[in-house]
Design a protein around this motif. Structure first.
Motif, PDB file in Angstrom:
ATOM      1  N   HIS A   1      41.063  37.689  34.403  1.00  0.00           N
ATOM      2  CA  HIS A   1      40.952  37.372  35.826  1.00  0.00           C
ATOM      3  C   HIS A   1      41.792  36.142  36.154  1.00  0.00           C
ATOM      4  N   SER A   2      42.329  36.108  37.364  1.00  0.00           N
ATOM      5  CA  SER A   2      43.196  34.993  37.771  1.00  0.00           C
ATOM      6  C   SER A   2      42.457  33.660  37.733  1.00  0.00           C
ATOM      7  N   ASP A   3      41.127  33.668  37.970  1.00  0.00           N
ATOM      8  CA  ASP A   3      40.360  32.423  37.892  1.00  0.00           C
ATOM      9  C   ASP A   3      40.394  31.846  36.479  1.00  0.00           C
ATOM     10  N   ILE A   4      40.446  32.728  35.474  1.00  0.00           N
ATOM     11  CA  ILE A   4      40.567  32.287  34.080  1.00  0.00           C
ATOM     12  C   ILE A   4      41.957  31.688  33.857  1.00  0.00           C
ATOM     13  N   LEU A   5      42.970  32.376  34.332  1.00  0.00           N
ATOM     14  CA  LEU A   5      44.350  31.963  34.087  1.00  0.00           C
ATOM     15  C   LEU A   5      44.684  30.651  34.773  1.00  0.00           C
ATOM     16  N   CYS A   6      44.019  30.366  35.890  1.00  0.00           N
ATOM     17  CA  CYS A   6      44.333  29.165  36.667  1.00  0.00           C
ATOM     18  C   CYS A   6      43.457  27.965  36.308  1.00  0.00           C
ATOM     19  N   ASN A   7      42.452  28.160  35.467  1.00  0.00           N
ATOM     20  CA  ASN A   7      41.510  27.078  35.169  1.00  0.00           C
ATOM     21  C   ASN A   7      42.075  26.168  34.081  1.00  0.00           C
ATOM     22  N   GLU A   8      42.239  24.887  34.393  1.00  0.00           N
ATOM     23  CA  GLU A   8      42.834  23.949  33.453  1.00  0.00           C
ATOM     24  C   GLU A   8      41.947  23.665  32.251  1.00  0.00           C
TER      25      GLU A   8
ATOM     26  N   VAL B   1      35.810  37.038  21.352  1.00  0.00           N
ATOM     27  CA  VAL B   1      35.486  38.460  21.272  1.00  0.00           C
ATOM     28  C   VAL B   1      36.634  39.149  20.542  1.00  0.00           C
ATOM     29  N   LEU B   2      36.305  39.932  19.529  1.00  0.00           N
ATOM     30  CA  LEU B   2      37.337  40.680  18.814  1.00  0.00           C
ATOM     31  C   LEU B   2      37.609  41.964  19.591  1.00  0.00           C
ATOM     32  N   GLY B   3      38.041  41.776  20.818  1.00  0.00           N
ATOM     33  CA  GLY B   3      38.298  42.883  21.733  1.00  0.00           C
ATOM     34  C   GLY B   3      39.173  42.382  22.868  1.00  0.00           C
ATOM     35  N   ASP B   4      39.389  43.239  23.849  1.00  0.00           N
ATOM     36  CA  ASP B   4      40.280  42.956  24.970  1.00  0.00           C
ATOM     37  C   ASP B   4      39.592  42.004  25.956  1.00  0.00           C
ATOM     38  N   LEU B   5      40.152  40.814  26.124  1.00  0.00           N
ATOM     39  CA  LEU B   5      39.555  39.833  27.033  1.00  0.00           C
ATOM     40  C   LEU B   5      39.497  40.348  28.461  1.00  0.00           C
ATOM     41  N   GLY B   6      40.543  41.052  28.889  1.00  0.00           N
ATOM     42  CA  GLY B   6      40.582  41.553  30.253  1.00  0.00           C
ATOM     43  C   GLY B   6      39.499  42.570  30.555  1.00  0.00           C
ATOM     44  N   ARG B   7      38.962  43.206  29.516  1.00  0.00           N
ATOM     45  CA  ARG B   7      37.880  44.182  29.686  1.00  0.00           C
ATOM     46  C   ARG B   7      36.569  43.649  29.131  1.00  0.00           C
ATOM     47  N   SER B   8      36.438  42.329  29.096  1.00  0.00           N
ATOM     48  CA  SER B   8      35.201  41.676  28.636  1.00  0.00           C
ATOM     49  C   SER B   8      34.702  40.753  29.739  1.00  0.00           C
ATOM     50  N   PRO B   9      34.212  41.329  30.855  1.00  0.00           N
ATOM     51  CA  PRO B   9      33.874  40.496  32.018  1.00  0.00           C
ATOM     52  C   PRO B   9      32.789  39.470  31.722  1.00  0.00           C
TER      53      PRO B   9
ATOM     54  N   CYS C   1      40.899  60.527  41.096  1.00  0.00           N
ATOM     55  CA  CYS C   1      41.984  59.749  40.493  1.00  0.00           C
ATOM     56  C   CYS C   1      41.391  58.814  39.447  1.00  0.00           C
ATOM     57  N   THR C   2      42.200  58.470  38.448  1.00  0.00           N
ATOM     58  CA  THR C   2      41.703  57.673  37.308  1.00  0.00           C
ATOM     59  C   THR C   2      42.633  56.488  37.059  1.00  0.00           C
ATOM     60  N   PRO C   3      42.688  55.530  37.978  1.00  0.00           N
ATOM     61  CA  PRO C   3      43.610  54.399  37.812  1.00  0.00           C
ATOM     62  C   PRO C   3      43.031  53.315  36.907  1.00  0.00           C
ATOM     63  N   TRP C   4      43.885  52.415  36.480  1.00  0.00           N
ATOM     64  CA  TRP C   4      43.440  51.159  35.889  1.00  0.00           C
ATOM     65  C   TRP C   4      43.654  50.073  36.927  1.00  0.00           C
ATOM     66  N   LEU C   5      42.619  49.266  37.178  1.00  0.00           N
ATOM     67  CA  LEU C   5      42.694  48.221  38.185  1.00  0.00           C
ATOM     68  C   LEU C   5      42.690  46.845  37.524  1.00  0.00           C
ATOM     69  N   GLU C   6      43.448  45.927  38.082  1.00  0.00           N
ATOM     70  CA  GLU C   6      43.409  44.547  37.623  1.00  0.00           C
ATOM     71  C   GLU C   6      42.057  43.936  37.978  1.00  0.00           C
ATOM     72  N   ALA C   7      41.727  42.850  37.289  1.00  0.00           N
ATOM     73  CA  ALA C   7      40.406  42.242  37.454  1.00  0.00           C
ATOM     74  C   ALA C   7      40.121  41.848  38.898  1.00  0.00           C
ATOM     75  N   GLU C   8      41.159  41.427  39.634  1.00  0.00           N
ATOM     76  CA  GLU C   8      40.947  41.007  41.017  1.00  0.00           C
ATOM     77  C   GLU C   8      40.726  42.196  41.952  1.00  0.00           C
ATOM     78  N   ASP C   9      41.244  43.369  41.586  1.00  0.00           N
ATOM     79  CA  ASP C   9      41.174  44.531  42.464  1.00  0.00           C
ATOM     80  C   ASP C   9      39.861  45.311  42.317  1.00  0.00           C
ATOM     81  N   TYR C  10      39.276  45.273  41.126  1.00  0.00           N
ATOM     82  CA  TYR C  10      38.080  46.075  40.883  1.00  0.00           C
ATOM     83  C   TYR C  10      36.914  45.699  41.807  1.00  0.00           C
ATOM     84  N   PRO C  11      36.586  44.399  41.975  1.00  0.00           N
ATOM     85  CA  PRO C  11      35.491  44.082  42.899  1.00  0.00           C
ATOM     86  C   PRO C  11      35.787  44.449  44.337  1.00  0.00           C
TER      87      PRO C  11
END
Length: 430
Positions: free
Chosen positions: A76-83, A41-49, A309-319
């Motif tokens: 998401h941490s599941d992405i980062l931890c997947n071998e 994706v030619l975009g932000d992976l963290g915002r491409s669920p 409030c208008t925070p940015w949440l990490e992928a694990e926190d949003y759900p």
């Protein structure tokens, strides 16, 4: 077109020809490359669920995955931890601030094309490249050329049309928008397989673009989120507690948050007039170009019964936030009228009732007064908030009725839907 832009195009063309000739002399790669998939994706992976879900599903079924895109936001941490998943970062290029705007735009597109082409040539050779569109300029053409050279199959996952998104900024008649439409329809036909998110888009791709989608169930937009047990505990029975309202956004032109802000002003008046309604905590999550604009508007609002409030949440926190919320609001208005908001899908996955603004094919997801409510303006939204939150948080409230209906509905989870709609393409068409 300006002379410097023409020179850049010629130089890019010559460089591309040299690269193609060199690559055609290289061996195709080891047999072990079969089954490897590049999810791009030619975009932000963290915002491409959705693309992250694709990568995880492919890895779970034994495919090696190269996940390629911008790393502005942590995936998401599941992405980062997947071998089985290897992340390859692409730099997010900024527009040059010199020369005419057309020159700036062309320069950026050429630079992105060269960078993307070079990056895709460096990765392990994939059997498939699964590309998100939009953004498709220049990624569709570049990816098609890479597939041609590397003997890979191109799969496009159509979320929307890029040219309709561009028209929100430039207008439908702008030359750049018209060129983008021609480009998207031309290069979109060169893909080997296609997925899309709605039946309406499936029909439009076939009729207006002559592109056939391969999924018999194009609505693979199912959520990986689930409801938290917190709602079944004592917190639901606490009297006088505020209601938690959640909305997520990319803060772009296709979402008019002034609708929500005006509805909240009306809600404040209802409470001030003595209507027995709970206080509201309104959380609007996300990043995007219009966030500063709306934050300035919010700062000027002075509520007694509402906090925003208008925070940015990490992928694990949003759900976790969705699973804890009482009501979701969606202000996504599709630029094409043919895509579905992923945020509503995730809210439904958490059994979270939703109020969503109307657009053409929203009915494929939100059934008014069955699994949610559809509004057209701030007045309707304010009335819906009042109706849903009367008698909150008791089981007699309309909000609880909607939640009970969502719990009772048998919706396919993301994994089940993906295995039915997407997996056969990778299994049977290698």
């Amino acid at each position: 077109m300006a002379a410097p832009a023409m020179l850049l195009l010629v130089a890019a063309g010559l460089a591309l020809c040299v690269a193609l000739l060199w690559l055609r002399r290289r061996p195709a790669g080891p047999e072990g490359a079969r089954g490897r998939v590049c999810v791009a994706v030619l975009g932000d992976l963290g915002r491409s669920p959705r693309m992250q879900y694709h990568a995880l599903a492919l890895a779970r079924h034994g495919h090696g995955v190269t996940l390629l895109g911008f790393l502005s936001t942590k995936p998401h941490s599941d992405i980062l931890c997947n071998e089985k998943i290897h992340i390859v970062s692409v730099s997010e290029l900024k527009v040059l601030q010199v020369g005419p705007k057309i020159f700036q735009y062309i320069t950026k597109v050429i630079a992105q094309a060269i960078q993307l082409f070079y990056t895709m040539l460096k990765i392990d050779r994939p059997s498939y490249i699964l590309l998100q569109n939009p953004p498709g300029l220049p990624s569709i053409a570049v990816t098609w050329m890479v597939c041609l050279v590397r003997r890979s199959k191109l799969i496009i996952d159509w979320h929307n049309y890029g040219y309709t998104v561009m028209s929100l900024i430039h207008g439908k008649s702008h030359p750049i928008v018209q060129i983008a439409e021609w480009y998207e329809k031309l290069f979109g036909r060169l893909s080997d397989y296609n997925f899309c998110v709605t039946n309406a888009m499936k029909e439009d791709l076939q009729m207006n673009c002559n592109i056939k989608t391969d999924s018999e169930r194009p609505d693979v937009e199912k959520s990986a989120f689930t409801e938290l047990d917190i709602r079944n505990g004592n917190v639901t029975q606490v009297k006088e507690r505020p209601a938690l309202l959640i909305s997520s956004t990319s803060w772009t032109e296709d979402e008019d948050f002034s609708i929500l802000l005006k509805a909240l002003e009306d809600y404040e008046e209802y409470v001030s007039d003595g209507i027995k309604l709970p206080s509201l905590v309104c959380v609007i999550t996300g990043k995007g170009p219009l966030k500063k604009h709306y934050n300035r508007l919010i700062d000027k609002m002075h509520f007694k019964h509402i906090q925003i409030c208008t925070p940015w949440l990490e992928a694990e926190d949003y759900p976790v936030l969705l699973g804890s919320a009482d009501l979701g609001v969606c202000l996504h208005k599709s630029s094409s009228g043919l895509d579905l908001p992923m945020k509503v899908v995730d809210m439904f996955g958490c059994c979270l009732p939703v109020c969503a603004v109307h657009f053409q094919c929203l009915y494929e997801l939100v059934k008014h007064d069955e699994n949610g409510l559809i509004f057209r303006d701030s007045n309707e939204l304010a009335e819906q908030l009042k109706m849903l939150l009367l008698e909150f948080p008791t089981a007699e409230s309309k909000l609880y009725t909607f939640r009970r209906m969502l719990r009772a509905s048998k919706q396919l989870r993301w994994d089940e839907s993906w295995e039915q709609a997407v997996l056969p393409v990778f299994r049977n068409k290698s």
